[in-house]
Design an enzyme around this catalytic site. Structure first.
Site, PDB file in Angstrom:
ATOM      1  N   HIS A 121       8.867   4.992 -18.563  1.00 12.45           N
ATOM      2  CA  HIS A 121       9.727   6.212 -18.413  1.00 12.45           C
ATOM      3  C   HIS A 121      11.172   6.030 -17.975  1.00 12.45           C
ATOM      4  CE1 HIS A 121       6.289   8.787 -19.335  1.00 12.45           C
ATOM      5  NE2 HIS A 121       5.632   8.340 -18.130  1.00 12.45           N
ATOM      6  N   ASP A 157      -0.107   3.845 -23.292  1.00 13.51           N
ATOM      7  CA  ASP A 157      -0.129   4.686 -22.223  1.00 13.51           C
ATOM      8  C   ASP A 157      -0.326   6.318 -22.388  1.00 13.51           C
ATOM      9  OD1 ASP A 157       0.748   4.721 -19.032  1.00 13.51           O
ATOM     10  OD2 ASP A 157       1.371   6.404 -19.940  1.00 13.51           O
ATOM     11  N   HIS A 159       1.094   8.685 -21.665  1.00 13.62           N
ATOM     12  CA  HIS A 159       2.582   9.291 -21.834  1.00 13.62           C
ATOM     13  C   HIS A 159       3.303   8.781 -22.504  1.00 13.62           C
ATOM     14  CE1 HIS A 159       0.518   9.940 -17.748  1.00 13.62           C
ATOM     15  NE2 HIS A 159       0.891  11.429 -18.151  1.00 13.62           N
ATOM     16  N   ASP A 243      -4.216   5.064 -18.354  1.00 13.44           N
ATOM     17  CA  ASP A 243      -4.450   6.540 -18.134  1.00 13.44           C
ATOM     18  C   ASP A 243      -4.791   7.017 -19.440  1.00 13.44           C
ATOM     19  OD1 ASP A 243      -1.977   6.178 -19.195  1.00 13.44           O
ATOM     20  OD2 ASP A 243      -0.759   7.367 -17.763  1.00 13.44           O
TER      21      ASP A 243
HETATM   22 ZN   LIG Z   1       1.114   7.349 -18.164  1.00 12.94          ZN
END
Ligand SMILES: [Zn+2]
Length: 335
Positions: A121, A157, A159, A243
């Site tokens: 991120h 991931d 996200h 995740d």
């Molecule tokens: Zn993540």
């Protein structure tokens, strides 16, 4: 074929009640019990110039001051820093870089950097989303300075890897393919129509909750393989976020550990066919420590060409994603 790793658990980077905690690593490092052999590289701090090839000096100065004044929260994610976070982040980036250097130097080798804090991120001008420095982007940028003509980043991931996408937004020598759960952090990026200027090179596949192993098998066949065949990378980097496991407390993407193994096996096979075996996995999220260690084992077994068995199938029905695959394939003109 050597499997390299470097372990950076960053025990000083912790914040009360926060999921991105040293306990994520509590089952990692038990190398003697594994069916694969790993050559561990003692981590080294990343050279500042490797980091500033991705992040601005201004951001680093702000980050260093925030750490000195820490512990504290720096954004709504919430991302936090502590007095040790600056050094921890440089060590995580440096360990990833060390893994990358060895993979570039030793033909047929591969690596998995087991590091925290995570990175995908983190954007050129800002840490965000529990991520301080973009470990993978720093290494991919470095590989492009070492004679590698093209680098592919695959991010599984749960996200969206907004930071990595931002770093390589205007870099024609890098391609980026992210699978992630739809309507999840960071919300504003990762839509299927993102980055219209980079069709065929920046690909985003938001997925419905509980997409699961069958979805990722289709994604490998219908998106990943044709993308690699067309882009012909010299190295593959993977943002490995566990995740995406069905039992993760922060997301709900439905993968099992055997699903991770199958997807990683496809990535490794592609690296062997197109990149002389060069592939670097980099740990991102994953907040169930049991799922993290199972996912790490699944990836190492794929790297070593070993079978892998786990008894953690998703208990949920899996949605059909054929329509979504048709959209992404058309958008990026995949053969
Ligand atoms: Zn993540």
């Amino acid at each position: 074929m050597t499997l390299f790793s470097s372990l950076v658990p960053s025990p000083g980077h912790r914040f009360p009640g926060h999921e991105e905690a040293p306990s994520r690593f509590q089952y990692l490092g038990d190398w003697e019990s594994k069916p694969y052999q790993v050559t561990l590289l003692p981590p080294e701090t990343a050279p500042r110039e490797a980091v500033t090839a991705v992040h601005s000096e201004h951001m680093l100065q702000r980050f260093e001051v925030a750490c000195r004044q820490g512990p504290g929260i720096t954004d709504y994610a919430p991302t936090y820093v502590t007095p040790s976070s600056f050094n921890d982040a440089f060590l995580a980036a440096g360990a990833t870089l060390l893994c990358t250097r060895r993979v570039l130097e030793e033909g047929g080798s591969s690596a998995f950097a087991l590091i925290r804090p995570p990175g995908h991120h983190a954007e050129p001008n800002a840490s965000m989303g529990f991520c301080l420095l973009n470990n993978l982007a720093i290494s991919a940028r470095y590989a492009l300075t070492q004679g590698v003509e093209r680098a592919l980043v695959v991010d599984f991931d749960a996200h969206h890897g907004n930071g990595t996408q931002a770093v390589f937004s205007d870099e024609p020598r890098a391609a980026f393919f992210s699978t992630h759960q739809e309507n999840l952090y960071p919300f504003r990026t990762g839509h299927i129509e993102d980055a219209p200027h980079a069709r065929g090179r920046i690909l985003n596949l938001p997925l419905p909750p509980r997409s699961g192993d069958a979805a990722f098998s289709l994604i490998a066949d219908q998106v990943l393989v044709p993308l690699v065949e067309r882009f012909k990378p010299g190295i593959i980097f993977v943002s490995a976020g566990f995740d995406s496991h069905w039992d993760d407390p922060l997301a709900d993407l439905g993968l099992s550990s055997e699903g991770y193994h199958a997807f990683a096996r496809c990535l490794v096979a592609l690296a062997q066919e197109f990149c002389a075996g060069r592939i670097v996995f980099v740990l991102e999220g994953g907040y169930n420590p049991g799922a993290v260690v199972a996912g790490v084992d699944a990836v190492f077994c794929a790297m070593a060409g070993l079978p892998f068995q786990a008894d953690d199938p998703s208990p949920y029905p899996e949605p059909d994603i054929h329509d979504r695959l048709a959209v992404i394939r058309k958008l990026h003109k995949l053969p």
